[in-house]
Design an enzyme around this catalytic site. Structure first.
Site, PDB file in Angstrom:
ATOM      1  N   GLU A 115     -19.290  36.482  20.549  1.00 10.72           N
ATOM      2  CA  GLU A 115     -20.046  35.673  21.518  1.00 10.72           C
ATOM      3  C   GLU A 115     -19.103  35.406  22.670  1.00 10.72           C
ATOM      4  O   GLU A 115     -18.127  34.680  22.505  1.00 10.72           O
ATOM      5  CB  GLU A 115     -20.473  34.343  20.881  1.00 10.72           C
ATOM      6  CG  GLU A 115     -21.340  34.475  19.641  1.00 10.72           C
ATOM      7  CD  GLU A 115     -22.747  34.911  19.965  1.00 10.72           C
ATOM      8  OE1 GLU A 115     -23.184  34.734  21.120  1.00 10.72           O
ATOM      9  OE2 GLU A 115     -23.406  35.451  19.074  1.00 10.72           O
TER      10      GLU A 115
ATOM     11  N   CYS B 109     -21.167  27.741  27.347  1.00 11.87           N
ATOM     12  CA  CYS B 109     -21.369  29.186  27.481  1.00 11.87           C
ATOM     13  C   CYS B 109     -22.759  29.481  28.029  1.00 11.87           C
ATOM     14  O   CYS B 109     -22.991  30.527  28.627  1.00 11.87           O
ATOM     15  CB  CYS B 109     -21.180  29.861  26.137  1.00 11.87           C
ATOM     16  SG  CYS B 109     -22.142  29.086  24.840  1.00 11.87           S
TER      17      CYS B 109
END
Ligand code: NAP
Length: 525
Positions: free
Chosen positions: A256, A295
């Site tokens: 990720e 994020c």
């Protein structure tokens, strides 16, 4: 000052030698040290495989679910204490730290409830038996069983609680023990989160271990049954993927990484409408919440060309209400960024965007004083809105993630052009289209789907169910293609995939049927 402990082989242990300092980003004072020097991480991996794996696999899904619910309650019970650690060591405002801690307990609870519904089995039958001959004597059946290794979880600095919980919940429900390594800079909260979990007495030996500091050579020791799940920068992700052990042993890897998430104002949305207000509120919140260190935060704001001025004006008006400073000071809504290197990266990042043709409308890279912080101290950045007049020429805006309170407005002239500009980031976690229009939902919403793990379609008619694009929900996928790392986490049952091995059993039907009788049967994909 104490060196923070790791939790390995059932004991809290301290490293020694060279330590890393954890600081309070509002005062720049050291709050703790961390080190794993001298600790036997290889022995800890073996301990997980020998003790934690068998213990988890012996439990049914329902029992694993109960474990997760116990851990969720333990985290919730320590909520206030954990929030304080986030304020002290990560620069989180109280509300930012709640977002992290409550995200951890709610994700554990979600997977706990899911475990309950999966019942007594401890592995899955994937679809129905497939007849392979004229009689039922020969058949095939896919099964999903827990991998026999360890899940090494390496997390980013921005979610010290949720980062551990969201990965561990999926691994544990699948039946795989966890070694979790938080980012060193903000791991104070994680250490106390793990203490709360261990104190429940519910975790079997080797089910959870904590690495407080460097992983040393552990990645190089990963074997064919292990899983490496990483969250962090694309560069570190690429380094880990290229590890010899990962390549040689086909270690299963989930990455990720970075993302240049978008908010897109549909052509149909009028200034002042509820949908417009939602768009402006989400854009401003994603610049300020967690000081932009999410994020999923909106980095690019796409607006129909003729609407650029009004949008900039309205977002700036919202940002003008932000109060930057120490999370412990009255009225502060935006804390510092987490570390000195983050501050440097954010300032350099703003300069990179400027060189690419974006101009600062408010905020910027200059030093600012934080409310309640000692004079000249603290890693504070003013909420920054930028405008790239020519979206096509502003290459860096589509390629460089400034991981701080910074977002850039870009103009588009047609839905096709918008999709093409969004796609220039090479893959992202989440983008949101604000519209009330069906055709635009298809042209832009579906148009950008292949470039994302999640696409939101938002408007003023959604009511209170809308939490904004930045909240990662355990029932929906988190991850994205390309730049975002190519990973998939969460998404309900989908989150277990990384920890399960799919195997086709083939042969004498009655024996295979007997073997899978106790499995939880899932619909075939
Ligand atoms: P980072 O510098 O890549 O570090 C991430 C983690 O990797 C930390 O725990 C770090 O440990 C560890 N690490 C670094 N080098 C390593 C190595 N050679 N071997 C083993 N572990 C290593 O990223 P960050 O600064 O913490 O996080 C910011 C970035 O993460 C941003 O780019 C953001 O977009 C991304 N992010 C993505 C997501 C997502 O879900 N996609 C979520 C959050 C953040 P140390 O701290 O000990 O160095």
């Amino acid at each position: 000052m104490d060196i923070l402990e790791s939790y390995l082989c059932g004991e809290w242990v301290r490293g020694h030698g060279k330590t890393a300092a954890l600081v309070d980003p509002s005062t720049e004072e050291t709050v703790a040290h961390a080190s794993t020097e001298g600790l036997d991480l290889a022995a800890a991996r073996t301990y997980a495989i020998d003790k934690g794996g068998p213990a988890l696999r012996a439990m049914s899904f329902a029992q694993r679910g109960e474990l997760l619910l116990t851990l969720s309650r333990a985290v919730h019970a320590k909520r206030d204490e954990l929030i304080e650690y986030g304020m002290k060591n990560a620069g989180n405002t109280r509300s930012d730290a709640k977002f992290d801690v409550d995200g951890a307990s709610s994700t554990l609870a979600f997977y706990g409830e899911l475990g309950r519904t999966l019942g007594d089995g401890n592995f899955f039958a994937d679809g129905d038996a497939i007849p392979l001959g004229r009689s039922s004597r020969v058949s095939g059946q896919h099964v999903l069983t827990a991998r026999r290794g360890v899940a090494l979880h390496i997390n980013a600095f921005n979610f010290p609680a949720w980062g551990l919980a969201e990965k561990a919940a999926c691994a544990w429900l699948a039946g795989v023990p966890v070694m979790s390594k938080p980012a060193t800079a903000t791991c104070l909260m994680t250490v106390h989160l793990v203490k709360a979990m261990v104190e429940t007495g519910a975790l079997g030996d080797g089910v959870l271990q904590l690495i407080t500091g460097s992983t040393g050579t552990l990645v190089e020791q990963l074997g064919p049954q292990d899983v490496l799940a990483f969250t962090g920068s694309g560069n570190t992700g690429a380094t880990l993927r290229a590890s010899k052990s990962v390549l040689t042993n086909s270690v299963r890897v989930n990455v990720e990484a970075d993302s240049l998430n978008c908010a897109i104002l549909g052509r149909d949305v009028e200034r002042g409408s509820e949908t417009y207000q939602l768009f402006v509120a989400d854009a401003a919140r994603d610049i300020t919440q967690k000081s932009g260190q999410k994020c999923t935060a909106i980095r690019r704001i796409f607006v129909p060309a003729e609407r650029v001025d009004e949008v900039c004006e309205d977002i700036m008006e919202r940002l003008s209400a932000a109060v930057v400073g120490s999370p412990f000071a009255e009225g502060v809504t935006v804390g510092p960024v987490a570390t000195a290197s983050q501050l440097r990266d954010v300032r350099e990042g703003i300069a990179v965007l400027e060189r690419s043709g974006a101009k600062v409308l408010c905020g910027g890279a200059g030093a600012i004083a934080g409310k309640g912080a000692p004079e000249g101290k603290g890693y504070f950045v003013a909420p920054t809105l930028m405008l790239a007049a020519d979206a096509h020429k502003a290459d860096a805006v589509h390629a460089h993630e400034v991981f701080g309170p910074v977002s850039t407005v870009l103009a588009y002239r047609s839905d096709e052009e918008c999709v093409a500009l969004v796609a220039r980031a090479g893959g992202g976690l989440v983008s949101t289209l604000y519209t009330d229009d069906r055709a635009i939902t298809v042209s832009i919403g579906l148009g950008i789907a292949a470039y994302h793990g999640r696409v939101c379609v938002a408007n003023g008619r959604m009511g209170s169910g809308w939490l904004g694009p930045g909240t990662v929900l355990p029932g929906l996928l988190h991850g994205g293609p390309g730049r975002a790392g190519g990973g998939e986490e969460l998404g309900g049952m989908r989150g277990l995939n990384a920890y399960l091995q799919r195997t086709a059993l083939q042969g004498f039907g009655p024996l295979i049927e007997h073997a899978v009788a106790g499995a939880k049967r899932l619909p075939a994909l």
